[in-house]
Design a protein around this motif. Structure first.
Motif, PDB file in Angstrom:
ATOM      1  N   GLY A 114       0.574  -1.128   0.264  1.00 43.93           N
ATOM      2  CA  GLY A 114       0.014  -0.006  -0.086  1.00 43.93           C
ATOM      3  C   GLY A 114       0.449   1.245  -0.071  1.00 43.93           C
ATOM      4  N   TYR A 115       1.928   1.251  -0.399  1.00 49.17           N
ATOM      5  CA  TYR A 115       2.882   2.369  -0.172  1.00 49.17           C
ATOM      6  C   TYR A 115       3.750   3.076   0.852  1.00 49.17           C
ATOM      7  CZ  TYR A 115       2.086   2.842  -5.555  1.00 49.17           C
ATOM      8  OH  TYR A 115       1.603   2.472  -6.712  1.00 49.17           O
ATOM      9  N   THR A 116       3.288   1.635   1.740  1.00 46.31           N
ATOM     10  CA  THR A 116       3.367   1.864   3.313  1.00 46.31           C
ATOM     11  C   THR A 116       4.164   1.514   3.772  1.00 46.31           C
ATOM     12  OG1 THR A 116       1.389   1.449   3.874  1.00 46.31           O
ATOM     13  CG2 THR A 116       1.373   3.967   3.855  1.00 46.31           C
ATOM     14  N   TRP A 117       4.574  -0.083   3.451  1.00 48.94           N
ATOM     15  CA  TRP A 117       5.091  -0.582   4.143  1.00 48.94           C
ATOM     16  C   TRP A 117       6.131  -1.879   3.153  1.00 48.94           C
ATOM     17  CZ3 TRP A 117       3.906  -5.688   4.493  1.00 48.94           C
ATOM     18  CH2 TRP A 117       2.354  -6.466   3.559  1.00 48.94           C
ATOM     19  N   GLY A 118       6.789  -2.491   3.621  1.00 53.83           N
ATOM     20  CA  GLY A 118       7.434  -3.716   2.785  1.00 53.83           C
ATOM     21  C   GLY A 118       8.790  -2.992   2.154  1.00 53.83           C
ATOM     22  N   SER A 119       9.217  -4.196   1.540  1.00 58.12           N
ATOM     23  CA  SER A 119      11.077  -3.704   1.008  1.00 58.12           C
ATOM     24  C   SER A 119      10.952  -5.094  -0.164  1.00 58.12           C
ATOM     25  CB  SER A 119      12.174  -4.093   1.982  1.00 58.12           C
ATOM     26  OG  SER A 119      11.531  -5.505   2.315  1.00 58.12           O
ATOM     27  N   GLY A 120      11.860  -4.579  -0.991  1.00 64.81           N
ATOM     28  CA  GLY A 120      12.342  -5.406  -2.157  1.00 64.81           C
ATOM     29  C   GLY A 120      12.415  -7.346  -1.563  1.00 64.81           C
ATOM     30  N   ALA A 121      12.577  -7.198  -0.513  1.00 68.30           N
ATOM     31  CA  ALA A 121      13.276  -8.544  -0.116  1.00 68.30           C
ATOM     32  C   ALA A 121      11.881  -9.139   0.858  1.00 68.30           C
ATOM     33  CB  ALA A 121      14.339  -9.081   0.803  1.00 68.30           C
ATOM     34  N   ASN A 122      10.601  -7.668   0.872  1.00 71.00           N
ATOM     35  CA  ASN A 122       9.452  -8.542   1.415  1.00 71.00           C
ATOM     36  C   ASN A 122       9.075  -9.858   1.244  1.00 71.00           C
ATOM     37  OD1 ASN A 122       6.387  -7.132   2.604  1.00 71.00           O
ATOM     38  ND2 ASN A 122       8.334  -8.344   3.943  1.00 71.00           N
ATOM     39  N   PHE A 123       8.807 -11.277   1.821  1.00 72.78           N
ATOM     40  CA  PHE A 123       8.111 -12.170   2.034  1.00 72.78           C
ATOM     41  C   PHE A 123       8.857 -13.144   0.970  1.00 72.78           C
ATOM     42  CE2 PHE A 123       4.231 -14.613   0.147  1.00 72.78           C
ATOM     43  CZ  PHE A 123       4.281 -15.484   1.151  1.00 72.78           C
ATOM     44  N   ILE A 124       9.688 -12.609  -0.525  1.00 69.73           N
ATOM     45  CA  ILE A 124      10.561 -13.743  -1.059  1.00 69.73           C
ATOM     46  C   ILE A 124      11.726 -13.264  -0.883  1.00 69.73           C
ATOM     47  CG2 ILE A 124       8.224 -12.365  -3.122  1.00 69.73           C
ATOM     48  CD1 ILE A 124      11.145 -11.369  -5.133  1.00 69.73           C
ATOM     49  N   GLY A 125      12.247 -12.758  -0.202  1.00 71.04           N
ATOM     50  CA  GLY A 125      13.527 -12.754  -0.427  1.00 71.04           C
ATOM     51  C   GLY A 125      14.162 -12.723  -1.439  1.00 71.04           C
ATOM     52  N   ASP A 126      15.561 -13.905  -1.991  1.00 70.31           N
ATOM     53  CA  ASP A 126      16.541 -13.227  -2.597  1.00 70.31           C
ATOM     54  C   ASP A 126      15.854 -13.918  -3.809  1.00 70.31           C
ATOM     55  OD1 ASP A 126      18.570 -12.236  -0.796  1.00 70.31           O
ATOM     56  OD2 ASP A 126      18.855 -14.362  -0.790  1.00 70.31           O
ATOM     57  N   GLY A 127      15.008 -14.026  -3.905  1.00 65.58           N
ATOM     58  CA  GLY A 127      13.482 -14.782  -5.370  1.00 65.58           C
ATOM     59  C   GLY A 127      14.544 -15.668  -6.269  1.00 65.58           C
TER      60      GLY A 127
END
Length: 511
Positions: A114-127
């Motif tokens: 929601g444009y308010t939380w999260g990060s590149g690795a959030n939930f998916i790690g390294d992909g």
């Protein structure tokens, strides 16, 4: 690239190997957006000497996690322990260890939240799952909330002309970095796919509509996206609400420039917290970075030739209504705002389509369509005139989750990234394999194909072919046609769903 060392334009970086992949975690793609650069467009990163070790996930943008929207499970490793701070403009790159005969296609993933939380690795790690399929996976952090999307030019002058879209400019800066540097990691800069979920999917759509991102990518994957933007007027209302919450007059807006970030974050939370916050902060149609909304931009051929896959989950609203039980109660008011006297007629349409459903479930269906379903169809209708498009709906069970949580917002993400599926039944394992194959062939060749899925025809406005991703995947034309038709005459700009006293001082919120 020599082993784990890659040479970027700023300097050399050393990554870490892990089960057939190499990851470089926390490469700076732009200068720290703090101090004098707060709310300014991102600036180039400074070069460095020697080899920089980039083995741990970087600082995340300042945020308060809406834990109730995080899917169960999650990738290992992840960045849950990473610090938060304004100096957050970093990205992560993961590549297959196995040398390829030719450069690999690239997937740039934009996180949701929601444009308010999260990060590149959030939930998916390294992909890792897609990297093992011969894709270079790039995940990025970008500015969030007020620090990423606060309109200030009307109060502080033209040097803040892009402040309402600072987070979007971060994404564009990251894409430029990828274009200029990904070859050093074995990537092909002429085959870049951008993808994301929720706000990340909306980011994909906005980047496709932005002339400033033109030429920086070649395909898009939109998982539970849509078109959710501020007008300049609504953006200024959000700014006014933040100032009021901080006890500042518009004349004192310059105090924001040196205010502690914790104070800004606390005021942001006071305006709206948890799931309610996820529809308050968003990019703005500013005439420059976003000249117009994506549906209209696509219709004019703004993203001509960019193939897309776009879809939703079967029960998008379930996560919101579980997290905040009055979510569904907002539906009658929202329908009234959109349809006026015809609102009850629209609700009757849903009643006849779902005869077994109670009123709460009907209102959840309206929420899901207003937020995600109908906007996604409109994006596909527009883009399918100018590129090849494919539509899906994710209907499958979520392993380990009770049936009432199946098809929740983001439920397709674990299947793409192979997360938390170890104990899943064979049919779900096969579905996950099919989804990864389809995503991989799209990333590699621009068309989703899989031996574990039926033939997936292109989306056309005439048939609206849709892949239903379930334990037995099927392809059907125009699913839930009756509901789609109920919205055909509606023209509206999706707003905050809930009404907030801080944003609308004259109104009372509905509980």
């Amino acid at each position: 690239m020599t082993g784990t060392v890659a040479m970027t334009r700023q300097g050399a970086v050393r990554g870490v190997t892990n089960d057939g992949t190499i990851s470089w975690r926390g490469i700076r793609y732009a200068a720290p957006p703090n101090g004098a650069l707060r709310w300014q467009a991102p600036q180039p990163a400074e070069p460095w000497e020697g080899i920089l070790d980039v083995t741990t996930f970087p600082t995340r943008a300042p945020q308060v996690l809406a834990a109730e929207l995080v899917p169960p499970g999650g990738a290992t490793p992840s960045d849950d322990d990473s610090p938060m701070g304004e100096d957050c403009l970093f990205l992560n790159v993961t590549a297959p260890t196995q040398p390829m005969d030719s450069p690999c296609p690239v997937l740039v993933w934009f996180h949701g939240g929601g444009y308010t939380w999260g990060s590149g690795a959030n939930f998916i790690g390294d992909g890792t799952a897609l990297a093992l399929e011969g894709t270079i996976v790039v995940t990025i952090n970008y500015r969030l909330g007020a620090l990423g999307f606060l309109k200030l030019d009307h109060l502080l002058g033209d040097q803040y002309a892009s402040s309402a879209n600072a987070g979007l400019l971060d994404q564009i800066a990251a894409l430029k970095w990828v274009r200029d540097n990904v070859a050093a990691f074995g990537g092909d800069p002429s085959r870049i796919t951008i993808a994301g979920v929720s706000a990340g999917a909306k980011s994909v759509v906005n980047l496709m509509a932005s002339p400033m991102a033109e030429g920086l990518f070649h395909r898009g994957i939109i998982q539970s996206g849509g078109e959710h933007l501020n007008t300049p007027d609504t953006a200024e209302q959000v700014t006014a609400a933040l100032l009021r919450t901080l006890g500042l007059s518009p004349a004192d807006a310059k105090e924001l420039l040196t205010m502690p970030v914790e104070t800004i974050l606390a005021a942001q939370q006071e305006i709206a917290a948890g799931v309610r916050a996820t529809w308050v902060w968003r990019p703005t149609v500013d005439g420059l970075i976003l000249p117009e909304g994506p549906v209209h931009a696509f219709a004019k051929g703004r993203a001509r030739g960019i193939n897309i896959m776009a879809g939703v989950t079967a029960n998008e609203a379930g996560s919101y209504d579980l997290a905040d039980p009055c979510a569904s109660q907002q539906s009658p008011r929202v329908l009234q705002e959109i349809f006026g006297d015809e609102a009850e007629q629209v609700l009757d349409n849903y009643r006849s389509a779902f005869p077994e459903a109670d009123e709460r479930r009907l209102h959840c269906a309206v929420l899901a369509d207003e937020r995600y379903g109908i906007p996604t169809i409109r994006l596909l209708d527009s883009q399918s005139e100018h590129a090849s498009c494919w539509r899906y709906r994710f209907d499958a069970p979520s392993p380990g989750a009770p049936k009432e949580k199946w098809g929740f917002h983001g439920a397709d993400v674990p299947f793409v990234w192979d997360i938390g599926l170890e104990a899943a039944e064979p049919a779900l394992q096969t579905l996950a394999s099919g989804i990864r194959q389809a995503w991989t062939t799209f990333i590699h060749h621009g068309k989703p194909e899989s031996q574990d899925l039926p033939f997936w025809p292109e989306y056309r406005r005439t048939e609206r072919w849709t892949m239903l991703l379930d334990t037995t995947p099927t392809v059907v034309p125009d699913p839930r046609q009756q509901q789609r038709q109920a919205w055909e005459s509606a023209e509206w700009q999706p707003d905050t769903w809930w009404t907030f006293p801080a944003l609308h001082p004259a109104h009372n919120t509905t509980h």
